[in-house]
Design an enzyme around this catalytic site. Structure first.
Site, mmCIF file in Angstrom:
data_model
loop_
_atom_site.group_PDB
_atom_site.id
_atom_site.type_symbol
_atom_site.label_atom_id
_atom_site.label_comp_id
_atom_site.label_asym_id
_atom_site.label_seq_id
_atom_site.Cartn_x
_atom_site.Cartn_y
_atom_site.Cartn_z
ATOM 1 N N THR A 11 0.858 -1.191 0.000
ATOM 2 C CA THR A 11 0.000 0.000 0.000
ATOM 3 C C THR A 11 0.895 1.242 0.000
ATOM 4 O OG1 THR A 11 -0.174 0.169 2.418
ATOM 5 C CG2 THR A 11 -1.817 -1.210 1.293
ATOM 6 N N SER A 15 5.101 5.995 -4.174
ATOM 7 C CA SER A 15 6.064 7.031 -3.776
ATOM 8 C C SER A 15 6.994 6.505 -2.685
ATOM 9 C CB SER A 15 5.244 8.228 -3.233
ATOM 10 O OG SER A 15 6.072 9.213 -2.689
ATOM 11 N N GLY A 18 7.448 2.999 -0.198
ATOM 12 C CA GLY A 18 6.588 1.990 -0.831
ATOM 13 C C GLY A 18 7.026 1.703 -2.249
ATOM 14 N N SER A 137 7.647 3.625 12.709
ATOM 15 C CA SER A 137 8.609 4.736 12.685
ATOM 16 C C SER A 137 9.365 4.792 14.002
ATOM 17 C CB SER A 137 7.870 6.065 12.491
ATOM 18 O OG SER A 137 8.743 7.158 12.680
ATOM 19 N N TYR A 150 1.073 11.875 15.071
ATOM 20 C CA TYR A 150 1.909 10.964 14.280
ATOM 21 C C TYR A 150 2.627 9.953 15.185
ATOM 22 C CZ TYR A 150 5.361 9.350 10.850
ATOM 23 O OH TYR A 150 6.133 8.570 10.021
HETATM 24 N N1 LIG Z 1 10.205 9.211 5.184
HETATM 25 C C1 LIG Z 1 10.498 9.027 6.467
HETATM 26 O O1 LIG Z 1 11.420 9.665 7.034
HETATM 27 C C2 LIG Z 1 9.725 8.034 7.285
HETATM 28 C C3 LIG Z 1 10.216 7.698 8.542
HETATM 29 C C4 LIG Z 1 9.527 6.773 9.307
HETATM 30 C C5 LIG Z 1 8.380 6.173 8.822
HETATM 31 N N2 LIG Z 1 7.913 6.530 7.584
HETATM 32 C C6 LIG Z 1 6.677 5.880 7.136
HETATM 33 O O2 LIG Z 1 6.902 5.255 5.888
HETATM 34 C C7 LIG Z 1 5.679 5.157 5.169
HETATM 35 C C8 LIG Z 1 5.899 5.685 3.752
HETATM 36 O O3 LIG Z 1 6.274 7.040 3.839
HETATM 37 P P1 LIG Z 1 7.122 7.794 2.737
HETATM 38 O O4 LIG Z 1 8.113 8.594 3.464
HETATM 39 O O5 LIG Z 1 7.547 6.861 1.677
HETATM 40 O O6 LIG Z 1 5.994 8.820 2.222
HETATM 41 P P2 LIG Z 1 5.491 9.277 0.778
HETATM 42 O O7 LIG Z 1 6.614 9.345 -0.180
HETATM 43 O O8 LIG Z 1 4.663 10.492 1.042
HETATM 44 O O9 LIG Z 1 4.538 8.081 0.328
HETATM 45 C C9 LIG Z 1 3.327 7.827 0.970
HETATM 46 C C10 LIG Z 1 2.520 6.871 0.122
HETATM 47 O O10 LIG Z 1 1.318 6.530 0.828
HETATM 48 C C11 LIG Z 1 0.198 6.775 -0.019
HETATM 49 N N3 LIG Z 1 -0.939 7.076 0.834
HETATM 50 C C12 LIG Z 1 -1.087 8.047 1.756
HETATM 51 N N4 LIG Z 1 -2.289 7.963 2.327
HETATM 52 C C13 LIG Z 1 -2.922 6.904 1.758
HETATM 53 C C14 LIG Z 1 -4.192 6.298 1.904
HETATM 54 N N5 LIG Z 1 -5.108 6.763 2.765
HETATM 55 N N6 LIG Z 1 -4.490 5.219 1.142
HETATM 56 C C15 LIG Z 1 -3.605 4.744 0.243
HETATM 57 N N7 LIG Z 1 -2.396 5.272 0.055
HETATM 58 C C16 LIG Z 1 -2.059 6.339 0.795
HETATM 59 C C17 LIG Z 1 0.645 7.912 -0.938
HETATM 60 O O11 LIG Z 1 -0.086 7.947 -2.155
HETATM 61 P P3 LIG Z 1 -1.425 8.858 -2.333
HETATM 62 O O12 LIG Z 1 -1.152 10.167 -1.676
HETATM 63 O O13 LIG Z 1 -1.630 8.933 -3.807
HETATM 64 O O14 LIG Z 1 -2.525 8.107 -1.662
HETATM 65 C C18 LIG Z 1 2.086 7.470 -1.211
HETATM 66 O O15 LIG Z 1 2.121 6.461 -2.188
HETATM 67 C C19 LIG Z 1 4.653 5.969 5.967
HETATM 68 O O16 LIG Z 1 3.862 5.095 6.735
HETATM 69 C C20 LIG Z 1 5.533 6.833 6.871
HETATM 70 O O17 LIG Z 1 4.875 7.231 8.050
HETATM 71 C C21 LIG Z 1 8.559 7.436 6.796
#
Ligand SMILES: NC(=O)c1ccc[n+]([C@@H]2O[C@H](COP(=O)([O-])OP(=O)(O)OC[C@H]3O[C@@H](n4cnc5c(N)ncnc54)[C@H](OP(=O)(O)O)[C@@H]3O)[C@@H](O)[C@H]2O)c1
Length: 248
Positions: A11, A15, A18, A137, A150
Site C-alpha cells: 500500500t 512514492s 513503498g 517509525s 503521528y
Molecule cells: N520518510 C520518512 O522519514 C519516514 C520515517 C519513518 C516512517 N515513515 C513511514 O513510511 C511510510 C511511507 O512514507 P514515505 O516517506 O515513503 O511517504 P510518501 O513518499 O509520502 O509516500 C506515501 C505513500 O502513501 C500513499 N498514501 C497516503 N495515504 C494513503 C491512503 N489513505 N491510502 C492509500 N495510500 C495512501 C501515498 O499515495 P497517495 O497520496 O496517492 O494516496 C504514497 O504512495 C509511511 O507510513 C511513513 O509514516 C517514513
C-alpha cells in the site's frame, strides 16, 4: 531471497519507501500490486515497475477499497498473496492547541485505521506461509514536539504488529514492523520541510545522513523473505543509529 514469483501487495506503493520496496521486490523476481489514492501518480509508478506490477487505486483507510484491492490482485495474477506491506501513511504537524479533532482523527485514521484495514482484508487472500510487514517509525518511541498524533499513531502500529503476530502465528503468518528514522522521501514536502532542513537534521543522526528509500526497502525485503523466517512480533529499527546510540 524473496520467493521467486511471490505476490506482494504494497500500500502506498506510488512514492518513497513503498515505491522503492515495490521496485526491489520486482528486481527479486516477485509480482507486485501497488495502491494509492492519486491515480496519475500510481499509473506512473506502475509504468516504471513494468509488467510484473499491477496498480489499484484504493484508499487504505477504506475497508471496501481494501477488499477490492485484494480481489483485483489475486484476480490479475491468479495466485494467493505471499507478502503484504502496510506502508501507506501520512505525517502532519499537529500542535495540540491548534489541532482540531478532525485533523487528529485524520492522522490516526490513515496511519492506524488503514493498517488495520489492510491486514484484516488480506486474511482470506493469503498464501501459507505469509509475511506481513507494517511500516511504523522511530517516532513510535520518541515524543516529538508538534507531532503527537503521528507519534501516537506509529506507537499503535508497533503494537498492532505484536498482537497480529500473536493471533496469526498458528496460521503460519508472520507479522513484524519496521521503524525507519529519517528517510529522504516526498513525505517531507507535505510537511513543508525543505531538503536543506532535512540535511540539517542529519547532524543528530549518528550516520550523519537520512536513509535512501532503497535502504529501507532492503530491510523490508529481509522481513518479507524466508531469511527472517524465525522472526515474528519484532520491530526492526533502520535508522542510522538514532534509536540505539546516545547523542552524548
Ligand atoms: N520518510 C520518512 O522519514 C519516514 C520515517 C519513518 C516512517 N515513515 C513511514 O513510511 C511510510 C511511507 O512514507 P514515505 O516517506 O515513503 O511517504 P510518501 O513518499 O509520502 O509516500 C506515501 C505513500 O502513501 C500513499 N498514501 C497516503 N495515504 C494513503 C491512503 N489513505 N491510502 C492509500 N495510500 C495512501 C501515498 O499515495 P497517495 O497520496 O496517492 O494516496 C504514497 O504512495 C509511511 O507510513 C511513513 O509514516 C517514513
Amino acid at each position: 531471497m524473496l520467493l521467486k514469483r511471490a505476490l506482494a501487495v504494497v500500500t502506498g506503493g506510488s512514492s518513497g519507501i513503498g515505491f522503492a520496496t515495490a521496485e526491489r521486490f520486482v528486481s527479486e523476481g516477485a509480482r507486485v500490486v501497488i495502491s494509492g489514492r492519486n491515480a496519475d501518480k500510481l499509473a506512473q509508478a506502475a509504468k516504471k515497475l513494468g509488467e510484473n506490477a499491477w496498480a489499484v487505486v484504493a484508499d487504505a483507510a477504506s475497508p471496501k477499497d481494501m477488499q477490492r484491492l485484494y480481489e483485483s490482485a489475486v484476480g490479475h495474477f491468479q495466485c494467493d498473496v505471499n507478502v503484504v506491506v502496510a506502508n501507506a501513511g501520512i505525517s502532519r504537524q499537529t500542535p495540540v492547541r491548534e489541532t482540531s479533532w478532525e485533523q487528529f482523527s485524520d492522522v490516526l485514521n490513515v496511519n492506524v485505521g488503514a493498517v488495520y484495514a489492510t491486514v484484516r482484508a488480506s486474511l482470506p487472500f493469503l498464501a501459507r506461509p505469509a509475511s506481513i510487514i507494517l511500516v511504523a517509525s522511530l517516532a513510535a518511541n520518541q515524543g516529538t514536539k508538534h507531532f503527537s498524533a503521528y507519534c501516537a499513531s506509529k506507537a499503535a502500529v508497533v503494537s498492532l504488529a505484536k498482537s497480529f503476530a500473536a493471533e496469526f502465528v498458528e496460521h503460519d503468518i508472520r507479522v513484524n514492523s519496521i521503524s525507519p528514522g529519517v528517510a529522504d522521501t516526498p513525505i517531507f514536502d507535505t510537511l513543508g520541510i525543505s531538503n536543506a532542513q532535512l540535511l540539517q537534521w542529519s547532524n543528530v543522526i549518528p550516520m550523519k545522513r537520512p536513509a535512501r528509500p532503497d535502504e529501507i526497502a532492503a530491510a523490508i525485503l529481509f522481513l518479507a523473505s524466508d531469511a527472517s523466517r524465525y522472526m515474528t512480533g519484532a520491530d526492526l529499527a533502520v535508522d542510522g543509529g538514532m534509536s540505539g546510540i546516545s547523542p552524548f
